[in-house]
Design an enzyme around this catalytic site. Structure first.
Site, PDB file in Angstrom:
ATOM      1  N   GLY A   9       0.956  -1.220   0.077  1.00 53.94           N
ATOM      2  CA  GLY A   9       0.011  -0.016   0.085  1.00 53.94           C
ATOM      3  C   GLY A   9       0.719   1.221   0.049  1.00 53.94           C
ATOM      4  N   LYS A  15       0.022   0.162   6.605  1.00 52.31           N
ATOM      5  CA  LYS A  15       0.462  -1.139   6.383  1.00 52.31           C
ATOM      6  C   LYS A  15       1.282  -1.793   7.929  1.00 52.31           C
ATOM      7  CE  LYS A  15       3.572   0.034   3.351  1.00 52.31           C
ATOM      8  NZ  LYS A  15       2.955   1.467   3.152  1.00 52.31           N
ATOM      9  N   TYR A  45      14.390  12.374   0.625  1.00 51.39           N
ATOM     10  CA  TYR A  45      13.333  13.409   0.724  1.00 51.39           C
ATOM     11  C   TYR A  45      13.754  14.872   0.537  1.00 51.39           C
ATOM     12  CZ  TYR A  45       9.760   9.906   1.431  1.00 51.39           C
ATOM     13  OH  TYR A  45       8.954   9.101   1.290  1.00 51.39           O
ATOM     14  N   ASP A  80       5.928  -5.918   6.208  1.00 50.33           N
ATOM     15  CA  ASP A  80       5.310  -4.699   5.688  1.00 50.33           C
ATOM     16  C   ASP A  80       6.220  -4.115   4.541  1.00 50.33           C
ATOM     17  OD1 ASP A  80       5.036  -1.882   5.730  1.00 50.33           O
ATOM     18  OD2 ASP A  80       5.502  -1.516   7.578  1.00 50.33           O
ATOM     19  N   ARG A  81       5.299  -3.997   3.344  1.00 51.79           N
ATOM     20  CA  ARG A  81       5.895  -3.824   2.322  1.00 51.79           C
ATOM     21  C   ARG A  81       6.583  -4.898   1.292  1.00 51.79           C
ATOM     22  NH1 ARG A  81       6.822   2.186   1.341  1.00 51.79           N
ATOM     23  NH2 ARG A  81       4.890   2.383   0.688  1.00 51.79           N
ATOM     24  N   ASP A  86       8.748  -1.474  -5.072  1.00 47.20           N
ATOM     25  CA  ASP A  86       9.806  -0.322  -5.499  1.00 47.20           C
ATOM     26  C   ASP A  86      10.018  -0.379  -7.047  1.00 47.20           C
ATOM     27  OD1 ASP A  86      10.807   0.170  -3.014  1.00 47.20           O
ATOM     28  OD2 ASP A  86      11.401  -1.689  -2.529  1.00 47.20           O
TER      29      ASP A  86
END
Length: 205
Positions: A9, A15, A45, A80-81, A86
């Site tokens: 997600g 998640k 970021y 989780d992921r 990616d």
């Protein structure tokens, strides 16, 4: 026995929260995306164009190592992921936005293709579908400094790529629309998800 459960997600979809709920309910081991120890995430970021390739290769390496541990271990692990997000969502999105060069993207994609040929898909993939307002709200609620710079158009592009990827996913899949759910605070929402996971997993054992 199902050994590998994965939750996919967008950023802020919930998640990690759902991973913890399901792990506690079933007694599964947890494999979280450890952002605190990520050596690239804050720089990324701040300057996506400079650090996008480094970050994606880092993620690819970590997720490949994690999958190997899951498949060689004895216990059921909830992740989780996934390694797919990616390659199908984040890297191509960075490339299309001009934040990763074509040379770097093709290099990354070639590396992923080599690894993915050896990757067994999760026994169950759970996709959390969330609209932009829900994502923004949950990102703000958790208050990670490095996420302050995330733009709405970035989240929107990611959502579009998630939907394209999920529409062509061939493995065992559950989809939850989480805009009107709060499985952290509402036990009924958590129970609804657990019941659907339960009925799906019964067909796997």
């Amino acid at each position: 026995m199902a050994k590998h459960i994965a939750i996919a997600g967008n950023i802020g979809a919930g998640k990690t929260t759902l991973t913890n709920i399901l792990a506690k309910h079933y007694g599964w081991e947890i494999q979280l995306e450890d952002m605190d120890d990520n050596p690239y995430i804050s720089d990324f970021y701040e300057d996506m164009q400079r650090w996008s390739f480094n970050l994606q290769v880092y993620f690819l390496n970590v997720r490949w190592q994690n999958i190997q541990k899951i498949r060689s271990g004895k216990n059921t692990v909830i992740q989780d992921r996934t390694i797919y997000e990616d390659a199908h969502i984040f890297a191509p999105n960075l490339h299309s936005m001009g934040l990763m060069s074509t040379r770097d993207y093709e290099n990354y994609k070639s590396l992923f293709d080599s690894i993915s040929a050896q990757v067994q898909e999760p026994d169950l993939l759970i996709y959390l579908r969330a609209g932009i307002p829900k994502l923004v709200h949950q990102i703000q609620m958790r208050g990670r400094d490095y996420e302050d710079a995330i733009r709405l158009d970035y989240l929107k592009r990611l959502n579009e790529r998630y939907e394209a990827w999920i529409s062509s996913y061939k493995g065992k899949l559950l989809i939850f629309n989480v805009d009107d759910m709060d499985f952290q605070e509402n036990p009924e929402d958590a129970a609804e998800i657990i019941n659907k996971v339960e009925s799906t997993l019964n067909g796997l054992f």
